[in-house]
Design a protein around this motif. Structure first.
Motif, PDB file in Angstrom:
ATOM      1  N   VAL A  20      74.030  18.086  59.715  1.00 45.98           N
ATOM      2  CA  VAL A  20      74.748  17.655  60.917  1.00 45.98           C
ATOM      3  C   VAL A  20      73.995  16.481  61.516  1.00 45.98           C
ATOM      4  CG1 VAL A  20      75.534  18.316  63.222  1.00 45.98           C
ATOM      5  CG2 VAL A  20      75.578  19.992  61.349  1.00 45.98           C
ATOM      6  N   ASP A  21      74.625  15.305  61.544  1.00 47.72           N
ATOM      7  CA  ASP A  21      73.919  14.140  62.078  1.00 47.72           C
ATOM      8  C   ASP A  21      74.085  14.043  63.587  1.00 47.72           C
ATOM      9  OD1 ASP A  21      76.450  13.017  62.549  1.00 47.72           O
ATOM     10  OD2 ASP A  21      76.387  11.742  60.772  1.00 47.72           O
ATOM     11  N   ASN A  22      73.374  13.096  64.188  1.00 48.11           N
ATOM     12  CA  ASN A  22      73.370  12.972  65.642  1.00 48.11           C
ATOM     13  C   ASN A  22      74.738  12.594  66.195  1.00 48.11           C
ATOM     14  OD1 ASN A  22      70.634  13.581  65.665  1.00 48.11           O
ATOM     15  ND2 ASN A  22      70.019  11.435  65.558  1.00 48.11           N
ATOM     16  N   ALA A  23      75.481  11.793  65.442  1.00 51.89           N
ATOM     17  CA  ALA A  23      76.812  11.389  65.901  1.00 51.89           C
ATOM     18  C   ALA A  23      77.738  12.599  65.998  1.00 51.89           C
ATOM     19  CB  ALA A  23      77.393  10.344  64.957  1.00 51.89           C
ATOM     20  N   THR A  47      69.086  14.350  61.207  1.00 48.15           N
ATOM     21  CA  THR A  47      70.021  15.418  60.866  1.00 48.15           C
ATOM     22  C   THR A  47      69.325  16.760  60.988  1.00 48.15           C
ATOM     23  OG1 THR A  47      69.460  15.320  58.509  1.00 48.15           O
ATOM     24  CG2 THR A  47      71.311  13.973  59.243  1.00 48.15           C
ATOM     25  N   ARG A  48      70.121  17.810  60.999  1.00 53.67           N
ATOM     26  CA  ARG A  48      69.615  19.179  60.962  1.00 53.67           C
ATOM     27  C   ARG A  48      70.698  20.044  60.317  1.00 53.67           C
ATOM     28  NH1 ARG A  48      71.218  16.111  64.389  1.00 53.67           N
ATOM     29  NH2 ARG A  48      69.411  16.212  65.780  1.00 53.67           N
ATOM     30  N   HIS A  49      70.295  21.242  59.872  1.00 47.15           N
ATOM     31  CA  HIS A  49      71.239  22.189  59.278  1.00 47.15           C
ATOM     32  C   HIS A  49      71.374  23.367  60.233  1.00 47.15           C
ATOM     33  CE1 HIS A  49      71.389  20.461  55.120  1.00 47.15           C
ATOM     34  NE2 HIS A  49      70.310  19.863  55.596  1.00 47.15           N
ATOM     35  N   LEU A  50      72.623  23.747  60.532  1.00 50.14           N
ATOM     36  CA  LEU A  50      72.870  24.787  61.522  1.00 50.14           C
ATOM     37  C   LEU A  50      73.628  25.954  60.905  1.00 50.14           C
ATOM     38  CD1 LEU A  50      73.999  22.495  64.486  1.00 50.14           C
ATOM     39  CD2 LEU A  50      71.734  23.516  64.137  1.00 50.14           C
ATOM     40  N   SER A  51      73.253  27.158  61.333  1.00 46.71           N
ATOM     41  CA  SER A  51      73.948  28.358  60.856  1.00 46.71           C
ATOM     42  C   SER A  51      75.247  28.606  61.595  1.00 46.71           C
ATOM     43  CB  SER A  51      73.031  29.580  61.010  1.00 46.71           C
ATOM     44  OG  SER A  51      72.000  29.540  60.056  1.00 46.71           O
ATOM     45  N   ASN A 174      66.629  21.652  73.422  1.00 51.05           N
ATOM     46  CA  ASN A 174      66.843  22.645  72.373  1.00 51.05           C
ATOM     47  C   ASN A 174      68.100  22.376  71.551  1.00 51.05           C
ATOM     48  OD1 ASN A 174      64.589  24.537  72.843  1.00 51.05           O
ATOM     49  ND2 ASN A 174      65.562  24.828  74.819  1.00 51.05           N
ATOM     50  N   PHE A 175      69.062  21.648  72.111  1.00 50.61           N
ATOM     51  CA  PHE A 175      70.308  21.367  71.396  1.00 50.61           C
ATOM     52  C   PHE A 175      70.144  20.277  70.343  1.00 50.61           C
ATOM     53  CE2 PHE A 175      71.916  23.782  74.895  1.00 50.61           C
ATOM     54  CZ  PHE A 175      73.093  24.344  74.445  1.00 50.61           C
ATOM     55  N   VAL A 176      69.067  19.506  70.423  1.00 48.21           N
ATOM     56  CA  VAL A 176      68.880  18.407  69.473  1.00 48.21           C
ATOM     57  C   VAL A 176      67.656  18.595  68.594  1.00 48.21           C
ATOM     58  CG1 VAL A 176      70.053  16.785  70.977  1.00 48.21           C
ATOM     59  CG2 VAL A 176      67.588  17.036  71.172  1.00 48.21           C
ATOM     60  N   VAL A 295      61.069  16.833  58.772  1.00 42.21           N
ATOM     61  CA  VAL A 295      61.780  17.152  60.007  1.00 42.21           C
ATOM     62  C   VAL A 295      62.889  16.155  60.329  1.00 42.21           C
ATOM     63  CG1 VAL A 295      60.200  15.909  61.553  1.00 42.21           C
ATOM     64  CG2 VAL A 295      61.419  17.945  62.389  1.00 42.21           C
ATOM     65  N   HIS A 296      62.764  14.915  59.856  1.00 36.94           N
ATOM     66  CA  HIS A 296      63.825  13.939  60.118  1.00 36.94           C
ATOM     67  C   HIS A 296      65.168  14.414  59.568  1.00 36.94           C
ATOM     68  CE1 HIS A 296      60.070  11.566  59.965  1.00 36.94           C
ATOM     69  NE2 HIS A 296      60.624  10.847  60.932  1.00 36.94           N
ATOM     70  N   GLU A 297      65.114  15.113  58.415  1.00 36.40           N
ATOM     71  CA  GLU A 297      66.354  15.559  57.766  1.00 36.40           C
ATOM     72  C   GLU A 297      66.706  17.009  58.094  1.00 36.40           C
ATOM     73  OE1 GLU A 297      63.857  13.939  55.875  1.00 36.40           O
ATOM     74  OE2 GLU A 297      64.944  12.065  56.241  1.00 36.40           O
ATOM     75  N   THR A 298      65.720  17.869  58.285  1.00 38.67           N
ATOM     76  CA  THR A 298      65.978  19.306  58.445  1.00 38.67           C
ATOM     77  C   THR A 298      66.006  19.769  59.886  1.00 38.67           C
ATOM     78  OG1 THR A 298      63.628  19.897  58.369  1.00 38.67           O
ATOM     79  CG2 THR A 298      64.792  19.732  56.270  1.00 38.67           C
ATOM     80  N   GLY A 299      65.543  18.929  60.811  1.00 41.88           N
ATOM     81  CA  GLY A 299      65.336  19.407  62.169  1.00 41.88           C
ATOM     82  C   GLY A 299      64.136  20.342  62.205  1.00 41.88           C
ATOM     83  N   ASN A 300      63.784  20.748  63.391  1.00 41.70           N
ATOM     84  CA  ASN A 300      62.674  21.692  63.558  1.00 41.70           C
ATOM     85  C   ASN A 300      63.225  23.096  63.319  1.00 41.70           C
ATOM     86  OD1 ASN A 300      60.708  23.460  64.471  1.00 41.70           O
ATOM     87  ND2 ASN A 300      60.117  22.195  66.216  1.00 41.70           N
TER      88      ASN A 300
END
Length: 343
Positions: A20-23, A47-51, A174-176, A295-300
């Motif tokens: 999921v990218d920032n846009a 980006t990050r991956h969300l459940s 926390n949302f980003v 972390v740039h791609e996976t998020g924290n």
């Protein structure tokens, strides 16, 4: 700190859903005008991956599901069956439920039974703490092979209907900042060709008298309508403290082993966010080390991060190469880290 003849045979990871990218995140919460730029400037995570599915609100992956997938990949890479595991340890800040322990659900899904299991409740140091506990248990000689797990899923704390403009900065971040994921490592007292030896582990609470840098609540029937936030953090305190603590962890590991800074070939720094990780790297004295950052791609994604870093680092390491990983738990300030050497 301890050093022992414990070896990492293999690592596996699992991430939920597409990136999921920032846009996309900005569009979902109606913040396109300013939010995407703010994420890039102050957070630096792309980006990050969300459940949780942002469109439907459906939770697609549990921690147990992700940890089971990661464990399966680690076992396959090690050439072992689930029945070869003698002990399991999971580190997480976000178990699926309070009881039963998520580690036991993972064991059940893997078909593992009749062995000791442990679940550690911890933030970003939990994966290293799990490595520490598993290594200590293996060093007793009672067990030969351990499955170490770490991961976090923040879907329970995602309110897709919230008005982000009404949130404080402590809640908004926390949302980003966060993503979801899990990782696993197979540890053994018996080395194999190309395995990596754990030379030292740091795992120490250092929060006496210090206010928490992060708080994640849980609510029961009695206080489910409480108005306190489910998750909040003092990002300024974290920003000031973590680089200093990371440097102290690196120094302690190197001094304890008698290694020089030039001896480190790969450095796995804390993965708070893209911007914070870059800031931490500028403070660490390891001039020859190649940075391993995801972390740039996976998020924290919390306790999944060291495994994601290891998955990237281990294939790069040649015989004699040395790697140092660092993690800082900011909820009550834990120093954690490990040193590895390719045999």
């Amino acid at each position: 700190m301890h050093a022992s003849d414990i070896h990492i045979l293999a690592v596996g990871t699992a991430l939920p859903g597409p990136a999921v990218d920032n846009a996309a995140l900005a569009r979902r919460f109606g913040m396109e005008a300013v939010w995407e730029q703010w994420i890039d400037v102050f957070i630096g995570t792309r980006t990050r991956h969300l459940s949780v599915d942002l469109d439907s609100g459906e939770i697609r992956s549990s921690l147990a599901e992700l940890a089971t997938a990661a464990a399966g990949r680690a076992l396959a890479e090690a050439g072992l069956a689930a029945s070869d595991i003698d002990v399991m340890v999971l580190g997480t800040a976000t178990p699926d439920v309070l009881m039963p322990a998520t580690v036991n659900i993972v064991a059940d899904r893997l078909g593992i039974n009749e062995l000791p299991t442990y679940q550690l409740q911890s933030g970003c140091a939990g994966a290293v703490q799990a490595l520490d506990v598993a290594s200590t248990l293996l060093a007793t000689g009672r067990h030969r092979t351990a499955l170490v797990l770490g991961g976090d899923v923040s879907a329970k704390h995602f309110d897709l209907d919230v008005d982000l403009r009404a949130l404080s900065p402590e809640e908004l971040v926390n949302f980003v900042l966060f993503g979801d994921g899990a990782g696993a490592a197979v540890l053994s007292t018996e080395p194999v060709s190309g395995s990596v030896a754990i030379r030292a582990i740091v795992n120490r609470l250092t929060g006496l008298g210090r206010a928490p840098g992060q708080v994640i609540e849980w609510f029961g029937l009695a206080d489910r309508h409480a108005d306190r936030p489910a998750a909040s953090e003092d990002y300024k305190m974290i920003e000031e403290s973590v680089p200093v603590m990371a440097g102290e962890i690196l120094t302690e590991l190197l001094d304890g082993l008698g290694w020089d800074a030039d001896d480190v070939d790969y450095l796995l720094p804390p993965q708070l966010s893209g911007r914070m990780t870059a800031r931490i790297m500028r403070t660490l004295d390891a001039p020859r080390a190649q940075e391993i950052t995801c972390v740039h791609e996976t998020g924290n994604n919390g306790n999944a991060l060291p495994f994601l870093q290891l998955e990237r680092a281990l294939p790069k390491m040649a015989a004699g190469d040395r790697a140092v990983g660092i993690a800082v738990e900011s909820s009550k300030w834990i120093k954690a880290g490990f040193a590895l050497e390719k045999i």
